[in-house]
Design an enzyme around this catalytic site. Structure first.
Site, PDB file in Angstrom:
ATOM      1  N   ASP A   1       6.657  13.199  -8.637  1.00  0.00           N
ATOM      2  CA  ASP A   1       7.695  13.253  -7.637  1.00  0.00           C
ATOM      3  C   ASP A   1       7.609  12.259  -6.516  1.00  0.00           C
ATOM      4  OD1 ASP A   1       5.822  14.920  -6.753  1.00  0.00           O
ATOM      5  OD2 ASP A   1       7.374  16.128  -5.796  1.00  0.00           O
TER       6      ASP A   1
ATOM      7  N   GLU B   1       5.062  17.981  -5.840  1.00  0.00           N
ATOM      8  CA  GLU B   1       4.036  17.805  -4.758  1.00  0.00           C
ATOM      9  C   GLU B   1       5.063  17.537  -3.325  1.00  0.00           C
ATOM     10  OE1 GLU B   1       1.555  15.549  -1.522  1.00  0.00           O
ATOM     11  OE2 GLU B   1       3.587  14.730  -2.783  1.00  0.00           O
TER      12      GLU B   1
END
Length: 167
Positions: free
Chosen positions: A86, A145
């Site tokens: 991400d 994350e």
């Protein structure tokens, strides 16, 4: 282990992969982008001979934990990697180029997530295709994350890890 050589064609391949990933907008507010990128990453691992397992979060199935394992040599060493797929959201007004289109500016690639963590991930995938098959590989990736890893943190204690010698 023989050290792989990075070639100009590898840079071109890396640019192509990262350009594709940047355009996906793999941010929490765009679940389809996270879903698309994790599926693309998984297919790349499979093409490289990895077995892929997803640990899915039922409340956010678009960003599963990915475990990719390639056991090439039962007697060989294990190398382990952790990462994420991400990226941070982008305020487009703060960018001189589109954050969702990979550009080259002053001989540098510019796009959301290029340094954290898309180029390193693409480079590793390319290098995995060149690595000595005597080395076993395991790669754990998460898609949250940038929001603090809530699901990943809840799962880390139950992950079964091969006997990794070097992370």
């Amino acid at each position: 282990m023989i050290s792989p050589t990075w070639l100009d064609q590898d840079t071109e391949e890396c640019h192509s992969i990262v350009s594709h990933w940047v355009s996906m907008r793999a941010i929490e507010s765009n679940p389809s982008g996270l879903d698309e990128i994790h599926r693309d990453i998984c297919s790349r691992f499979v093409e490289l001979g990895f077995t892929v397992h997803l640990d899915e979060n039922t409340s956010a199935p678009h960003r599963p934990l990915i475990c990719a394992i390639r056991e090439s040599n039962p007697d060989g060493p294990w190398l382990g990697f952790w990462g994420h797929y991400d990226v941070e959201p982008a305020v487009e007004a703060d960018w001189s180029t589109s954050p969702w289109h990979l550009e080259e500016v002053d001989s540098r690639w510019v796009g959301r997530g290029v340094g954290d963590n898309l180029v390193p991930l693409a480079q590793r995938l390319i290098l995995f295709g060149k690595m000595d098959p005597k080395v076993n590989l395991v790669y754990y990736l998460q898609g949250e994350e940038e929001i603090g890893s809530p699901f990943a943190e809840s799962q880390y204690g139950s992950i079964k890890v091969p006997p990794v010698e070097l992370w």
